[in-house]
Structures are given as structure tokens and as C-alpha cells.
Design an enzyme around this catalytic site. Structure first.
Site, mmCIF file in Angstrom:
data_model
loop_
_atom_site.group_PDB
_atom_site.id
_atom_site.type_symbol
_atom_site.label_atom_id
_atom_site.label_comp_id
_atom_site.label_asym_id
_atom_site.label_seq_id
_atom_site.Cartn_x
_atom_site.Cartn_y
_atom_site.Cartn_z
ATOM 1 N N GLY A 233 21.296 21.190 5.674
ATOM 2 C CA GLY A 233 19.971 21.108 5.103
ATOM 3 C C GLY A 233 20.359 21.053 3.520
ATOM 4 N N SER A 234 19.200 21.224 2.782
ATOM 5 C CA SER A 234 19.691 21.187 1.141
ATOM 6 C C SER A 234 18.275 21.261 0.585
ATOM 7 C CB SER A 234 20.456 20.147 0.712
ATOM 8 O OG SER A 234 21.707 19.982 1.463
#
Length: 745
Positions: A233-234
Site C-alpha cells: 500500500g502507499s
């Protein structure tokens, strides 16, 4: 195998201020700043990437070697664990080395030249000094020459196990154990508009063929339960100049990956003809493809959660187009023979001729391996968001959300990557491979991928949430991340103006949990002892918060209790001998990704009708008893892992750094992801934080966990960890000089 302090110190190369090397045309200057970050200047493009290779080898030679061996299926030669044998076997079956060579050969001359120069720089470092990392000493790792195609292999291994194919295997297990109505319940973003996944007979038969072949009941090897370290994720966002103090854009973000020793990303500043960029590289891959700022542009990425990998159930041996047997050499163990098959859809990654069935992996990264590396130079040379957008038309995988900004004041967004056109059910389950019903028929045209430019709201936010509306004419994905992090970033931005770098850095450390706030009243209702702890709690997963500890631990216990009530076929991983353990998600994480939606919807289907109230009460009791008054930081530490952990006590003592208590959590902007049901420690999360200031690069900041160096004896092995843990940034263009090195022809 023991390692002492002298050996660790000897691993640090003592290089002179000037060094004659083979492979450069003109002098290359490498200046180290106060954090040991290399700032590399060269007069030619080839020399620039040679210098990057040399500097990277100086700091991360073990990192380079391990990732290359992982890609080529050769880690068990150094560490003969069952997990390494399984991982090596998977990468052999996926034919990563073969695809990397083919991908390199298909690149244009200019891109191949920078890959070759980068490899030559690594070799030049090995020739310049006898110093070798402590891991080389401990494991007896020999020097081997580097070639340009190794960069493709390293990029490939970071992403083939990064996307969607494991989720489709999980969905197949859910289909077999619970039926089609349950498959959609495990979406991370919550239930879709459809009540259930419609699974036609052909797909049911394909999944049934895997069951009949015994692949769903394969005996697991001890120690090979999935670790789920590849939780990805980011966050990334851009603010238009109309809302900043300077009048020009700000770009900020942080990628979320496993906490590794050394850190997955490497800070570097590159200055050469037409190039002046500071950013983060994958050691072994030239340039700064994911997060960087140049003199006129900046960019950041998050995973688009797009679906570009399919699984085809093949009838074997009929579907085989090529067969070979490769040997995985195992340290202190017997060699293992691996059957490597391909079909017209791709390599067979599960099953084989002995089973009469197999699962072939179709992935854009295997079809066009290394294609993304064609964007390295065009992105570095771009002057505007329009030029960056055009350069990204060549990006293949991973499919990314890319946030762009330029010194003319523009901000923009685009999805970048190859996303195949095919049957919608391909995005959910393994599909039949014996006919062409589910074959790819092309890719989403680049000009049809989602885009935005200079939106009226004055900002762009991506945090792996869905980026397309229901009327989008193409299938981009079946699932995406829940919008919790994106909603918090938007809330922090609000309608504020006059925003600064410090304001964006503060967003990095937002530790609010929206799912936790929703769960808190259910905890209070479940146990009167919780009321006093949670009274007045604002939802912050602060390290010193007892309320955060209670909510985090209840969620952990709740995931464990739910998994206990799942069918036995879902509780353990039947693919343990096929899937790389570090990238396979345990059932606990599958539950953790969806449990907030189940509770909010009172959806008890996957629990066989069990009501939530007694489960939450049991989880709360267990949490209160186990915590014994602990704060969140007392049970929540960032825990980076080294691939050689557990082999030698002295080595472990050197390479097992921890940051101590940390705030944040799995659904917070300040991502410090724990594996619900397994541990409350953080095993993945923000592996960099950065803010790019388009008005003044001297105000841009960055930080990483650990540090620039991979050598435990180096002052820069973990010197950024303390600041990273609290979200403090360092200047990107640090003028401090701690050392200089000139490479001369």
C-alpha cells in the site's frame, strides 16, 4: 560461522579519495552528505549510472546479491531453509531469470546501455576493494560478475509476487470451502454492489480440477505457514500552488512495504547531462523510477490495485509448450529438482505433470519483462507533467497511481501500466485454460487509463483507494484498499491554504484509525472495564495510548477468533510448498482486511451465523488480560527482518535492529502494519517518507527506516530510524560533506 566486531568493521571499505577504475569515460564524483547519502555527478549518462552502481555496491552489496539470488532462485545455496527452497523453486518455475534475459534483449539500446553501465559500476566496486559485507563472510558468499539483465531480474522479483494472483488462489479456496456467496465477502474495500460472485460451471470445474488434483490438500511442511510480509500500500498526494505558501506545488507520500534489513529503498542524488534528480532507487536498478524530484518536476506513486495477473487452470501434460527440470542447490541439504513448465498462458507455478493439472501465471511483467525500465531516462529528462505523462506510456508493471507536479505550477494524476482486456471473472478466480474464453484480447489503451489534471479542489490524493467510477468502461480491478487513509489525508488537507512542507510531513504521522473508532463502541458495550479506558478516545493510535492498545489488541484477538471459526481448509495454507512464504497472506490477514466491513454490516455469513457481540466480548476479555496496562507502543514495535536471521547469534545481534515503540497501524496514514491475529508488532509500513517542494528544492525532505548503509558497523546503518519513527524529515539536498570519492578512467 560466528562473526565478531572486528569482522563487521572490516566489512567497511576504506577507499581513497581518488580511484582509477575500468569502465568510466571521464571522472565521476561521489559526495556523501551527513546521512551518508551519495550525491553523484558525471559528465556522461553512462558514467552517471556507473557511479550509481559503484555507490550502491559500496553501501548495499549484500542487498544487491540477495535480491539477484532471489530472482534467480539461488538463495538456498546460502541459506538452506525450507522457506528458501520453496521461494527458489517458485522463482525457477516462474522462469524469472529467463524472462529477465528476454526483457533485457527487447529493450532499446539506450536503456540497455544504462543497465550495462550500472552493472559495470557494481563490478568496479568489487574489484576496487577486498572488503565484503559481514553476510558474505558469514555465509561464504563468492563474488560473481554483474550483467545488465540482472537489473531486470531484480525489478521483476520485486513485483511478480506483489500483485493479485495470490488473492485469486485464496478466492478459489473460499469458493471450494464456502461457496460463491462468500467469495465477495473478502474484498478489502467492502462488499461490492453485487450480492455474490456469479461463478459459471466452467470456472467451478476449473477450481474443482485443482481440488481433484490434490493441490488444495497438499501437506504443509513445518515452518512454511505464510508470513504475509508483502502487505503493500502507499500514500501519495499533491497540493496545487493555489493552496501552498510558495505558490507552487508540493508532492508528498510514503510507500508501504515489508520492513527489511537493509531497507528496500536507497536514497540517491544523480547529476549528469540533462539529469538532476534526487529520489529513491531499488538497489540494483538504475535511476529513481518511483519517487523523485528533479530541477523542474516531481513524482510519487501508489499501487493502483489494478489487476494485471491471471491464473489459468491447465490440463497437463496436454497444455505444456516447454518442459525442463532445474536443480535448486541447498546448503547443508539435498539438492531439489524443480519441474519448470510453460503453457501458452505462461509458466506453471502450482501443480505439474504428476498432478495432471497446474496453474499457469499470466502476468504483464512476464510478458514484457523490464518494459518499465524504458521510462527511466525519459522521466529524468522531463520538464513538465505532460512530458512525464507521455514517458509513462511505456510503464508496464506494477500498475501504479502516479502523482505528478512541475515548476510551471501544474499537478496531475495518471494510472500507469499494462492492464489486460479479458473476461471479468479473471479478476476474481482461476479460470479454465483449455479454451480461449478467458484469454487476453489486448490491453486498456493508454489514453483510456484514468487521469486528472489541475483539479478545482486544488489537490490529488491516492492511497490505494478505488480510482474509477462504476461507469468506467474497462475492468481495472475487482478490489481496492478501503478508503480510510485517503479520507484522513483529505480531512487533514481540508480547505486549508498557505500549506508548507512541514504541514505535509505532519500528515505522514496521522495515526487516526477510522475502523478503530467504529469498533470502540462495540468494545465498550462488550465489557464494562473497557469504558474507562476508551472514554474520550479520539481514535489516535498513539504509542503512549492505553486506549489505542486496547482497540489494537481487541482487533488482533477478534481476527484470531474469527479464523478459528473458519473451515479447516481456510485456516492453513495448502500451497505452503508452492508459494513463497514471505508473500503469501495468512487467513488472519485476509480476515483483518475485511473484518471492519463485516462488523459494520453485521455480516455473519462467513462465520456460519455466529453473532458478533459474544466474539467481541471474548476478544475484549483476552485483550484486557494480555495487555496488563500496556500502552500501544508497548505491544507495537517496528520489526525489520534480515534474510539471514536465526542462523548465528552474533550475526543476529548485528543485523536485528528495532525502532522501539511506534504509533500508527494498519489502517492509518502512519502505516505501521501488524498482522492481525498473529502479532501486534509492525512488520511492514512506511519504508520512506518524503515531501518534494517545487518552489525550492532546498526545503524538500526525506527519511527512511534504518539508513543509507547496509553495513551494521557503519554510522549510517540505522541513523535515520529515530527520526523516521516520529516522522521527522532531513533535507534532501544536504550540503554537508562527510567524504568525497573521485572515480577516474
Amino acid at each position: 560461522m560466528g562473526i565478531n566486531a572486528f569482522d563487521a568493521q572490516a566489512a567497511l571499505a576504506d577507499l581513497p579519495a581518488s580511484l582509477t577504475v575500468d569502465g568510466v569515460e571521464r571522472a565521476v564524483r561521489i559526495r556523501r552528505d551527513g546521512l551518508g547519502v551519495p550525491h553523484i555527478e558525471a559528465s556522461t549518462i553512462a558514467d552517471l549510472f556507473f557511479g550509481q552502481g559503484f555507490a550502491t555496491a559500496h553501501d548495499r552489496l549484500w542487498h544487491l546479491e540477495w535480491d539477484r539470488r532471489k530472482a534467480l532462485g539461488r538463495t538456498a545455496e546460502l541459506i538452506g531453509s525450507a522457506a528458501n527452497v520453496v521461494t527458489d523453486s517458485f522463482h525457477r518455475r516462474a522462469r524469472l531469470g529467463e524472462r529477465a534475459r528476454a526483457g533485457y534483449a527487447a529493450l532499446d539500446d539506450e536503456t540497455r546501455a544504462i543497465l550495462d553501465a550500472h552493472a559495470a559500476g557494481i563490478d568496479a566496486y568489487q574489484a576496487a576493494t577486498a572488503a565484503r559485507p559481514i553476510e558474505f563472510q558469514a555465509l561464504g558468499c563468492p563474488d560473481e560478475p554483474w550483467e545488465g539483465w540482472h537489473a531486470v531480474a531484480i525489478f521483476l522479483v520485486r513485483h511478480v509476487t506483489f500483485a493479485t494472483w495470490q488473492t485469486k488462489l485464496w478466492n478459489a479456496r473460499v469458493l471450494a470451502a464456502l461457496g460463491p456467496d462468500a467469495v465477495g465477502r473478502f474484498r478489502s474495500e467492502g462488499r461490492s454492489g453485487d450480492a455474490a460472485v456469479i461463478v459459471p460451471p466452467g470456472v467451478r470445474a476449473a477450481v474443482g480440477a485443482l481440488v481433484d488434483a490434490g493441490l488444495f490438500t497438499a501437506s504443509a511442511v513445518a515452518g512454511l505457514e505464510p508470513l504475509g510480509l508483502q502487505q503493500s500500500g502507499s500514500n501519495a498526494w499533491a497540493v496545487h500552488g493555489s493552496r501552498t505558501a510558495s505558490g507552487l506545488p508540493l508532492v508528498a507520500g510514503d510507500p508501504h512495504r515489508p520492513f527489511e534489513v537493509p531497507n528496500v529503498y536507497y536514497q540517491v542524488h544523480l547529476v549528469g547531462p540533462g539529469v538532476d534528480a534526487a529520489g529513491f532507487s531499488f538497489p540494483g536498478v538504475p535511476g529513481v523510477p518511483h519517487f523523485a524530484q528533479t530541477a523542474r518536476t516531481a513524482w510519487a506513486v501508489t499501487n493502483a490495485m489494478a489487476d494485471y495477473q491471471d491464473l489459468f487452470v491447465e490440463r497437463l501434460p496436454d497444455a505444456i509448450t516447454d518442459r525442463r527440470v532445474e536443480t535448486v542447490q541447498v546448503r547443508d541439504g539435498d539438492d531439489v529438482e524443480v519441474e519448470c513448465l510453460t503453457t501458452r498462458h505462461g509458466p506453471v507455478v502450482l501443480g505439474g505433470t504428476a498432478h495432471g493439472a497446474g496453474v499457469a501465471l499470466a502476468s504483464t511483467g512476464l510478458v514484457e519483462a523490464g518494459g518499465s525500465l524504458r521510462t527511466i531516462l525519459p522521466m529524468l529528462r522531463a520538464h513538465t507533467t505532460a512530458e512525464l505523462d507521455a514517458a509513462l506510456a511505456d510503464w508496464v508493471e506494477p500498475a501504479n497511481n502516479v502523482v505528478l507536479a512541475d515548476a510551471d505550477g501544474h499537478i496531475a494524476y495518471r494510472t500507469a501500466g499494462r492492464v489486460p482486456l479479458r473476461h471479468p471473472l479473471n479478476a476474481v478466480l482461476p479460470v479454465p485454460g483449455h479454451d480461449d474464453t478467458h484469454d487476453w484480447t489486448g490491453h486498456i489503451p493508454d489514453d483510456a487509463l484514468p487521469r486528472a489534471a489541475d483539479p478545482a479542489v486544488g489537490a490529488i490524493v491516492t492511497a490505494n483507494q478505488r480510482v474509477t467510477a462504476r461507469d468506467y468502461p474497462y475492468l481495472l480491478n475487482d478490489d481496492a484498499a478501503a478508503p480510510n487513509r485517503a479520507e484522513r489525508i483529505w480531512a487533514r488537507l481540508g480547505d486549508r491554504t498557505g500549506l508548507t512542507v512541514d504541514d505535509q510531513a505532519a500528515i505522514h504521522t496521522d495515526a487516526s484509525t477510522l475502523p478503530g473508532l467504529a469498533l470502540a463502541p462495540r468494545i465498550v458495550a462488550a465489557d464494562e472495564r473497557a469504558a474507562a479506558v476508551l472514554r474520550g478516545w479520539d481514535g489516535s493510535m498513539a504509542a503512549d495510548s492505553h486506549a489505542a492498545a486496547l482497540v489494537g489488541r481487541v482487533r488482533h484477538e477478534l481476527c484470531r477468533l474469527v479464523v478459528e471459526r473458519l473451515p479447516a481448509a481456510l485456516r492453513s495454507n495448502p500451497f505452503a510448498t508452492w508459494e513463497p512464504p514471505a508473500t503469501a497472506l495468512p487467513a488472519e490477514i485476509r480476515v483483518a482486511n475485511s473484518i471492519g466491513h463485516w462488523i459494520a454490516d453485521d455480516d455473519t455469513t462467513v462465520l456460519g451465523g455466529a453473532p458478533w457481540a459474544p466474539l467481541i466480548a471474548a476478544a475484549t476479555r483476552a485483550a484486557i488480560e494480555s495487555l496488563d496496562g500496556s500502552s500501544w507502543g508497548g505491544v507495537h514495535e517496528a520489526t525489520p527482518l534480515h534474510p539471514a536471521r536465526g542462523l548465528d547469534d552474533a550475526l543476529d545481534a548485528l543485523v536485528r535492529p528495532t525502532s522501539g515503540p511506534v504509533a500508527g497501524g494498519s489502517d492509518c496514514v502512519m502505516a505501521m502494519n501488524q498482522m492481525g491475529g498473529l502479532t501486534t508488532n509492525a512488520l511492514s509500513g512506511s519504508t520512506t517518507r518524503y515531501v518534494w517542494d517545487l518552489a525550492d528544492r532546498s526545503r524538500s525532505g526525506w527519511v527512511v527506516p534504518l539508513g543509507a548503509s547496509g553495513h551494521p558497523a557503519s554510522a549510517h546503518f540505522r541513523d535515520q530510524t529515530g527520526d523516521w519513527a516520529v516522522g521527522r524529515l532531513h533535507p534532501v539536498l544536504d550540503p554537508t560533506t562527510t567524504s568525497e570519492l573521485e572515480l577516474r578512467p
